[in-house]
Design an enzyme around this catalytic site. Structure first.
Site, PDB file in Angstrom:
ATOM      1  N   GLY A   1       0.632  -1.315  -0.040  1.00  0.00           N
ATOM      2  CA  GLY A   1       0.197  -0.012  -0.085  1.00  0.00           C
ATOM      3  C   GLY A   1       1.069   1.324  -0.077  1.00  0.00           C
TER       4      GLY A   1
ATOM      5  N   THR B   1      -0.790  -3.168  -3.913  1.00  0.00           N
ATOM      6  CA  THR B   1      -1.324  -4.217  -4.544  1.00  0.00           C
ATOM      7  C   THR B   1      -1.097  -3.983  -5.960  1.00  0.00           C
ATOM      8  OG1 THR B   1      -2.652  -4.815  -2.943  1.00  0.00           O
ATOM      9  CG2 THR B   1      -3.492  -5.477  -4.804  1.00  0.00           C
TER      10      THR B   1
ATOM     11  N   ASN C   1      -9.069   4.477   4.430  1.00  0.00           N
ATOM     12  CA  ASN C   1      -8.739   4.322   2.826  1.00  0.00           C
ATOM     13  C   ASN C   1      -9.656   3.505   2.328  1.00  0.00           C
ATOM     14  OD1 ASN C   1      -7.448   2.086   1.009  1.00  0.00           O
ATOM     15  ND2 ASN C   1      -6.886   1.576   3.148  1.00  0.00           N
TER      16      ASN C   1
ATOM     17  N   GLY D   1      -8.912   1.580  -3.691  1.00  0.00           N
ATOM     18  CA  GLY D   1      -9.347   0.766  -4.708  1.00  0.00           C
ATOM     19  C   GLY D   1      -8.270   0.208  -5.630  1.00  0.00           C
ATOM     20  N   PHE D   2      -7.035  -0.312  -5.235  1.00  0.00           N
ATOM     21  CA  PHE D   2      -6.109  -0.828  -6.018  1.00  0.00           C
ATOM     22  C   PHE D   2      -5.552  -0.078  -7.153  1.00  0.00           C
ATOM     23  CE2 PHE D   2      -7.254  -5.577  -4.971  1.00  0.00           C
ATOM     24  CZ  PHE D   2      -6.870  -5.365  -3.815  1.00  0.00           C
TER      25      PHE D   2
ATOM     26  N   SER E   1      -9.190  -7.025   0.791  1.00  0.00           N
ATOM     27  CA  SER E   1      -9.419  -5.515   0.765  1.00  0.00           C
ATOM     28  C   SER E   1     -10.938  -5.388   0.558  1.00  0.00           C
ATOM     29  CB  SER E   1      -8.744  -4.738  -0.616  1.00  0.00           C
ATOM     30  OG  SER E   1      -9.113  -3.389  -0.569  1.00  0.00           O
TER      31      SER E   1
ATOM     32  N   ASN F   1     -12.299  -2.579  -0.524  1.00  0.00           N
ATOM     33  CA  ASN F   1     -12.418  -1.554  -1.335  1.00  0.00           C
ATOM     34  C   ASN F   1     -12.535  -2.005  -2.908  1.00  0.00           C
ATOM     35  OD1 ASN F   1     -12.156   0.462   0.704  1.00  0.00           O
ATOM     36  ND2 ASN F   1     -10.008   0.186   0.489  1.00  0.00           N
ATOM     37  N   THR F   2     -12.691  -3.271  -3.163  1.00  0.00           N
ATOM     38  CA  THR F   2     -13.086  -3.768  -4.457  1.00  0.00           C
ATOM     39  C   THR F   2     -14.341  -5.039  -4.234  1.00  0.00           C
ATOM     40  OG1 THR F   2     -10.606  -3.631  -5.370  1.00  0.00           O
ATOM     41  CG2 THR F   2     -12.247  -5.040  -6.396  1.00  0.00           C
TER      42      THR F   2
ATOM     43  N   LYS G   1      -3.626 -13.165   2.334  1.00  0.00           N
ATOM     44  CA  LYS G   1      -3.873 -12.061   3.357  1.00  0.00           C
ATOM     45  C   LYS G   1      -5.448 -12.171   3.602  1.00  0.00           C
ATOM     46  CE  LYS G   1      -2.847  -7.247   4.073  1.00  0.00           C
ATOM     47  NZ  LYS G   1      -1.950  -6.054   3.619  1.00  0.00           N
TER      48      LYS G   1
ATOM     49  N   VAL H   1      -3.551  -8.870   9.557  1.00  0.00           N
ATOM     50  CA  VAL H   1      -4.797  -9.063   8.946  1.00  0.00           C
ATOM     51  C   VAL H   1      -4.974  -7.704   7.933  1.00  0.00           C
ATOM     52  CG1 VAL H   1      -6.463 -10.190  10.560  1.00  0.00           C
ATOM     53  CG2 VAL H   1      -6.144  -7.587  10.672  1.00  0.00           C
ATOM     54  N   ASN H   2      -5.912  -7.711   7.303  1.00  0.00           N
ATOM     55  CA  ASN H   2      -6.138  -6.568   6.242  1.00  0.00           C
ATOM     56  C   ASN H   2      -6.723  -5.497   7.099  1.00  0.00           C
ATOM     57  OD1 ASN H   2      -6.433  -4.949   3.638  1.00  0.00           O
ATOM     58  ND2 ASN H   2      -6.244  -6.832   2.657  1.00  0.00           N
TER      59      ASN H   2
ATOM     60  N   GLY I   1      -2.018  -1.887  13.524  1.00  0.00           N
ATOM     61  CA  GLY I   1      -1.802  -1.291  14.812  1.00  0.00           C
ATOM     62  C   GLY I   1      -0.301  -1.441  15.293  1.00  0.00           C
TER      63      GLY I   1
ATOM     64  N   TYR J   1       2.475   0.293   8.523  1.00  0.00           N
ATOM     65  CA  TYR J   1       2.056   1.206   7.210  1.00  0.00           C
ATOM     66  C   TYR J   1       1.563   2.394   8.045  1.00  0.00           C
ATOM     67  CZ  TYR J   1       0.373   3.533   3.300  1.00  0.00           C
ATOM     68  OH  TYR J   1      -0.189   4.258   2.179  1.00  0.00           O
TER      69      TYR J   1
END
Length: 360
Positions: A67, A90, A115, A118-119, A180, A182-183, A222, A250-251, A301, A322
């Site tokens: 990411g 990704t 976030n 969306g890749f 994810s 977001n897709t 993942k 995790v994601n 975290g 991240y």
């Protein structure tokens, strides 16, 4: 120094701040001797931190999560910041712009980020070109693979297979991102029937690539933090049964429990401090379920050495950051590694390997 820079960055749009950071790291890569200088300052070299996962050797357990380097353009600079591995992506077969902006939100009160990117990425051809041109760091480089938004669900496995084949010689391991939020429909690939087909298809492709190249690259799945215990158990058991090499836990999450920030109702995946305990719980659960037979990369975290150590003792062989880097700055890997050495001394342990799964 970083608190001053952070205050400036936090005054502008989060995605603009990220793009400024990426440009700065790309510039650093072009300056002769800069990466060597960065690495000398940021790296913590101690054999107690070394992690061996199969054929891969990690100089320390602190990795950069997927990411941050979505286009595989700045992994040499990230490696020079003292990370033990960097995961790019990704990446999808075809380039795609991602979701409309704004799509990235800071929740400063919660030390979190939402976030819905969306890749967004330049696709596998651009990434392959980048891999061929940039210097190769001495640490493992992971490649996070996804499917294009417009690819029908029934053809999703083909996208992952295409990505694996196109980038096989460039990655030291591959993360299969099926979690994810977001897709649309992506998380359905974690369901038993679809997951079994996807993993089987990718392992078959890897076997063919192994015959062609003589190399075998580990595959990690993942997983989402929002699976219930039954769904997670089924997913892990299928992975173990078919021979997956490890799990990433995790994601980002869709949960908004306990958030205070004004952007808490924005759509997308939540990362950062609120994910710390749920991620650790899932790491411990997967470690017990797998009886510690495969490595787990713990994500969610991680802001300091205590956070990392808790996940390692829960069963993670490696951890990734991240959002922690957004709030703590580019020296986060160095800070965590130094703190890990102190914690090993406190507990009378001779290496990170001795701490994996102690609390599970």
């Amino acid at each position: 120094m970083y608190p001053v820079i952070r205050n400036l960055l936090f005054r502008i749009d989060p995605e603009d701040a990220h793009e400024w950071t990426v440009k700065s790291l790309r510039l650093a890569q072009r300056i002769p001797g800069m990466l060597w200088t960065m690495e000398k300052k940021m790296s913590v070299r101690d054999p107690r931190l070394t992690v061996q996962c199969g054929q891969l050797r990690f100089p320390n357990p602190v990795g950069m999560a997927a990411g941050f380097d979505k286009h595989a353009r700045i992994y040499p600079a990230l490696a020079a910041l003292g990370f033990g591995c960097v995961e790019v992506g990704t990446l999808t077969p075809k380039p795609q712009p991602g979701n409309p902006r704004p799509r990235l939100y800071r929740l400063v009160e919660d030390e979190a980020v939402i976030n819905r990117m969306g890749f967004n990425n330049g696709g596998i051809i651009q990434a392959a070109t980048s891999f061929s041109q940039l210097p190769r760091p001495s640490i493992p480089i992971g490649i996070n693979l996804g499917k294009n938004k417009k690819t029908p669900q029934e053809e999703a496995a083909g996208d992952y297979r295409t990505g694996l084949r196109a980038l096989y010689r460039h990655g030291d391991y591959f993360a299969i991102n099926i979690s994810s939020p977001n897709t649309e429909g992506l998380r359905d690939l974690q369901k038993a029937e679809q997951l079994r087909f996807l993993i089987g298809d990718l392992l078959e492709e890897r076997q063919e690539l192994r015959r062609e190249t003589g190399e075998i690259r580990p595959l990690f799945i993942k997983l989402a933090p929002d699976l219930n215990r039954e769904e997670l158990t089924e997913a892990v058991q299928i992975g173990l049964e078919l021979g997956i090499d490890g799990f990433i836990a995790v994601n980002t999450t869709l949960s908004r429990k306990g958030l205070k920030g004004p952007h808490r109702k924005e759509a997308g995946g939540l990362s950062g401090r609120p994910l710390s305990r749920p991620a650790t719980d899932w790491i411990r659960f997967i470690y017990r379920l797998s009886e510690g037979k495969v490595p787990i990369i713990g994500v969610g975290g991680v802001f300091n050495g205590e956070d990392a150590y808790t996940k390692i003792r829960a069963g993670a062989s490696l951890i990734q950051v991240y959002t922690g880097m957004i709030y703590r700055g580019p020296s986060i890997a160095r800070t965590i590694n130094r703190e890990l050495l102190r914690l090993l001394d406190r507990d009378g342990l001779s290496s990170i390997r001795d701490a994996v799964g102690l609390d599970a």
